[in-house]
Design a protein around this motif. Structure first.
Motif, PDB file in Angstrom:
ATOM      1  N   ASN A 259       0.830  -1.211   0.000  1.00  0.00           N
ATOM      2  CA  ASN A 259       0.000   0.000   0.000  1.00  0.00           C
ATOM      3  C   ASN A 259       0.863   1.260   0.000  1.00  0.00           C
ATOM      4  O   ASN A 259       0.532   2.256  -0.657  1.00  0.00           O
ATOM      5  N   SER A 260       1.974   1.204   0.727  1.00  0.00           N
ATOM      6  CA  SER A 260       2.862   2.367   0.796  1.00  0.00           C
ATOM      7  C   SER A 260       3.552   2.608  -0.535  1.00  0.00           C
ATOM      8  O   SER A 260       3.737   3.758  -0.949  1.00  0.00           O
ATOM      9  N   VAL A 261       3.945   1.530  -1.214  1.00  0.00           N
ATOM     10  CA  VAL A 261       4.534   1.669  -2.548  1.00  0.00           C
ATOM     11  C   VAL A 261       3.509   2.285  -3.502  1.00  0.00           C
ATOM     12  O   VAL A 261       3.813   3.208  -4.262  1.00  0.00           O
ATOM     13  N   ASP A 262       2.291   1.789  -3.468  1.00  0.00           N
ATOM     14  CA  ASP A 262       1.228   2.341  -4.324  1.00  0.00           C
ATOM     15  C   ASP A 262       1.004   3.828  -4.055  1.00  0.00           C
ATOM     16  O   ASP A 262       0.850   4.631  -4.978  1.00  0.00           O
ATOM     17  N   ASP A 263       0.975   4.185  -2.775  1.00  0.00           N
ATOM     18  CA  ASP A 263       0.694   5.578  -2.403  1.00  0.00           C
ATOM     19  C   ASP A 263       1.790   6.541  -2.855  1.00  0.00           C
ATOM     20  O   ASP A 263       1.520   7.720  -3.111  1.00  0.00           O
ATOM     21  N   ALA A 264       3.035   6.039  -2.931  1.00  0.00           N
ATOM     22  CA  ALA A 264       4.164   6.904  -3.292  1.00  0.00           C
ATOM     23  C   ALA A 264       4.567   6.777  -4.762  1.00  0.00           C
ATOM     24  O   ALA A 264       5.482   7.468  -5.217  1.00  0.00           O
ATOM     25  N   ALA A 265       3.876   5.917  -5.524  1.00  0.00           N
ATOM     26  CA  ALA A 265       4.299   5.575  -6.881  1.00  0.00           C
ATOM     27  C   ALA A 265       3.942   6.641  -7.911  1.00  0.00           C
ATOM     28  O   ALA A 265       2.978   7.402  -7.751  1.00  0.00           O
ATOM     29  N   ASP A 266       4.728   6.651  -9.013  1.00  0.00           N
ATOM     30  CA  ASP A 266       4.407   7.502 -10.157  1.00  0.00           C
ATOM     31  C   ASP A 266       3.439   6.752 -11.075  1.00  0.00           C
ATOM     32  O   ASP A 266       2.934   5.677 -10.725  1.00  0.00           O
ATOM     33  N   ASP A 267       3.202   7.297 -12.254  1.00  0.00           N
ATOM     34  CA  ASP A 267       2.223   6.699 -13.166  1.00  0.00           C
ATOM     35  C   ASP A 267       2.628   5.306 -13.646  1.00  0.00           C
ATOM     36  O   ASP A 267       1.774   4.507 -14.037  1.00  0.00           O
ATOM     37  N   ASP A 268       3.933   5.019 -13.604  1.00  0.00           N
ATOM     38  CA  ASP A 268       4.422   3.711 -14.024  1.00  0.00           C
ATOM     39  C   ASP A 268       4.519   2.717 -12.869  1.00  0.00           C
ATOM     40  O   ASP A 268       4.970   1.585 -13.046  1.00  0.00           O
ATOM     41  N   GLY A 269       4.112   3.158 -11.693  1.00  0.00           N
ATOM     42  CA  GLY A 269       4.132   2.261 -10.531  1.00  0.00           C
ATOM     43  C   GLY A 269       5.408   2.276  -9.727  1.00  0.00           C
ATOM     44  O   GLY A 269       5.500   1.611  -8.689  1.00  0.00           O
ATOM     45  N   TRP A 270       6.422   3.044 -10.179  1.00  0.00           N
ATOM     46  CA  TRP A 270       7.696   3.097  -9.450  1.00  0.00           C
ATOM     47  C   TRP A 270       7.647   4.157  -8.345  1.00  0.00           C
ATOM     48  O   TRP A 270       7.127   5.247  -8.549  1.00  0.00           O
ATOM     49  N   ALA A 271       8.212   3.798  -7.194  1.00  0.00           N
ATOM     50  CA  ALA A 271       8.262   4.729  -6.062  1.00  0.00           C
ATOM     51  C   ALA A 271       9.695   4.827  -5.554  1.00  0.00           C
ATOM     52  O   ALA A 271      10.398   3.816  -5.453  1.00  0.00           O
ATOM     53  N   PHE A 272      10.126   6.045  -5.242  1.00  0.00           N
ATOM     54  CA  PHE A 272      11.454   6.247  -4.669  1.00  0.00           C
ATOM     55  C   PHE A 272      11.485   5.630  -3.269  1.00  0.00           C
ATOM     56  O   PHE A 272      10.597   5.875  -2.447  1.00  0.00           O
ATOM     57  N   MET A 273      12.512   4.823  -2.995  1.00  0.00           N
ATOM     58  CA  MET A 273      12.570   4.080  -1.736  1.00  0.00           C
ATOM     59  C   MET A 273      12.545   5.002  -0.514  1.00  0.00           C
ATOM     60  O   MET A 273      11.935   4.675   0.511  1.00  0.00           O
ATOM     61  N   GLY A 274      13.190   6.162  -0.617  1.00  0.00           N
ATOM     62  CA  GLY A 274      13.180   7.105   0.506  1.00  0.00           C
ATOM     63  C   GLY A 274      11.786   7.596   0.829  1.00  0.00           C
ATOM     64  O   GLY A 274      11.412   7.730   2.008  1.00  0.00           O
ATOM     65  N   ASP A 275      10.991   7.854  -0.220  1.00  0.00           N
ATOM     66  CA  ASP A 275       9.608   8.300  -0.004  1.00  0.00           C
ATOM     67  C   ASP A 275       8.767   7.185   0.614  1.00  0.00           C
ATOM     68  O   ASP A 275       7.908   7.438   1.465  1.00  0.00           O
ATOM     69  N   VAL A 276       9.013   5.952   0.169  1.00  0.00           N
ATOM     70  CA  VAL A 276       8.271   4.809   0.708  1.00  0.00           C
ATOM     71  C   VAL A 276       8.578   4.636   2.197  1.00  0.00           C
ATOM     72  O   VAL A 276       7.676   4.443   3.016  1.00  0.00           O
ATOM     73  N   GLY A 277       9.860   4.735   2.548  1.00  0.00           N
ATOM     74  CA  GLY A 277      10.242   4.597   3.955  1.00  0.00           C
ATOM     75  C   GLY A 277       9.607   5.655   4.838  1.00  0.00           C
ATOM     76  O   GLY A 277       9.126   5.358   5.936  1.00  0.00           O
ATOM     77  N   SER A 278       9.575   6.898   4.358  1.00  0.00           N
ATOM     78  CA  SER A 278       8.965   7.986   5.130  1.00  0.00           C
ATOM     79  C   SER A 278       7.472   7.760   5.312  1.00  0.00           C
ATOM     80  O   SER A 278       6.917   7.995   6.395  1.00  0.00           O
ATOM     81  N   LEU A 279       6.837   7.273   4.267  1.00  0.00           N
ATOM     82  CA  LEU A 279       5.388   7.035   4.318  1.00  0.00           C
ATOM     83  C   LEU A 279       5.054   5.892   5.271  1.00  0.00           C
ATOM     84  O   LEU A 279       4.074   5.965   6.033  1.00  0.00           O
ATOM     85  N   ILE A 280       5.868   4.843   5.260  1.00  0.00           N
ATOM     86  CA  ILE A 280       5.645   3.706   6.169  1.00  0.00           C
ATOM     87  C   ILE A 280       5.723   4.171   7.619  1.00  0.00           C
ATOM     88  O   ILE A 280       4.901   3.780   8.456  1.00  0.00           O
ATOM     89  N   LEU A 281       6.702   5.022   7.930  1.00  0.00           N
ATOM     90  CA  LEU A 281       6.857   5.501   9.305  1.00  0.00           C
ATOM     91  C   LEU A 281       5.676   6.351   9.745  1.00  0.00           C
ATOM     92  O   LEU A 281       5.275   6.322  10.911  1.00  0.00           O
ATOM     93  N   LYS A 282       5.108   7.116   8.809  1.00  0.00           N
ATOM     94  CA  LYS A 282       3.928   7.909   9.163  1.00  0.00           C
ATOM     95  C   LYS A 282       2.750   7.009   9.498  1.00  0.00           C
ATOM     96  O   LYS A 282       1.934   7.324  10.365  1.00  0.00           O
ATOM     97  N   LYS A 283       2.666   5.889   8.804  1.00  0.00           N
ATOM     98  CA  LYS A 283       1.573   4.945   9.051  1.00  0.00           C
ATOM     99  C   LYS A 283       1.829   4.089  10.281  1.00  0.00           C
ATOM    100  O   LYS A 283       0.899   3.753  11.020  1.00  0.00           O
ATOM    101  N   GLN A 284       3.089   3.721  10.503  1.00  0.00           N
ATOM    102  CA  GLN A 284       3.431   2.799  11.590  1.00  0.00           C
ATOM    103  C   GLN A 284       4.795   3.190  12.160  1.00  0.00           C
ATOM    104  O   GLN A 284       5.828   2.732  11.684  1.00  0.00           O
TER     105      GLN A 284
END
Length: 245
Positions: free
Chosen positions: A175-200
């Motif tokens: 879910n975190s990858v999806d939330d941070a992803a661009d139109d091609d589905g790729w997400a920058f790992m740093g953004d994913v990590g930050s988003l995960i911490l906000k959630k948990q």
């Protein structure tokens, strides 16, 4: 993560085992400079005697707090009062609250309301309300590298402290990858990590036996990893994408 954070480190001496202190102080320096270091407890009690030499080695100031009333935790009250004094002094821009006690939940919430970053450190028995009140929560058990050693000579968390990667964890990652992803589905790992911490806030790759987030993702068949060259500098950017089910 802001490296030049000035942090106030407040330790509940009645609630935290002294054996973790060296690794804990090393961990704290990853998030900023500990400019205030205090530990609270009734130092007339024998069970706190193990702390005395450790405090000198780590330049931590002991604060004496007598237990005036049976059944009441005077240490908690002293920590909370000091935290508010430090907050209004405006000498720090972050706090590290070291305790496994849910009594500090309101304090963590109040400090964050003032715009300060709050790191919590405690054992895995820490109640959820205190954990989610922090920006990031670190379990002491994953810092204890005193025993198990890997074949390459590097230390690793003890097996007893490693959590299993459950379907719930996979959902959080996907879910975190999806939330941070661009139109091609790729997400920058740093953004994913930050988003995960906000959630948990207590999410940490080390909980699962991995030093960093990227190796954790690489170990899971549900994800694709891609390295991209930066326009400047020698480090590569890491991107992650969910594999289609």
């Amino acid at each position: 993560m802001i490296k030049d954070n000035k942090l106030a480190v407040l330790i509940d001496g009645d609630n935290i085992p002294s054996r973790y202190i060296k690794e804990m102080m090393e961990e704290i320096t990853k998030y900023g400079t500990p400019t205030v270091k205090r530990i609270y407890g009734d130092w007339t009690k024998p069970h706190l005697s193990k702390w005395k030499s450790i405090l000198l080695e780590n330049a931590i100031t002991p604060i004496q707090q007598y237990g005036y009333t049976t059944g009441k935790n005077a240490t908690d009250s002293a920590m909370i009062i000091d935290a508010m004094d430090i907050l209004y002094s405006e000498k720090v821009n972050g706090f590290c609250l070291v305790s496994s006690d849910s009594d500090f939940t309101k304090l963590a919430t109040r400090l964050r309301e003032e715009g300060l970053v709050v790191y919590g450190i405690g054992e895995k028995k820490t109640p959820d309300p205190f954990i989610v009140a922090c920006d990031k929560f670190i379990y002491l058990e994953i810092l204890d590298t005193s025993e198990d050693e890997a074949e390459n000579g590097k230390t690793k968390p003890k097996k007893a402290s490693i959590d299993k990667i459950t379907p719930k964890v996979i959902r959080l990652l996907r879910n975190s990858v999806d939330d941070a992803a661009d139109d091609d589905g790729w997400a920058f790992m740093g953004d994913v990590g930050s988003l995960i911490l906000k959630k948990q806030p207590n999410f940490d790759a080390r909980n699962f036996g991995f030093e960093k987030l990227t190796p954790l993702f690489k170990s899971l068949p549900q994800f694709e990893i891609e390295q991209r060259d930066r326009t400047s500098g020698r480090f590569k950017l890491i991107y992650v994408r969910n594999k289609k089910k």
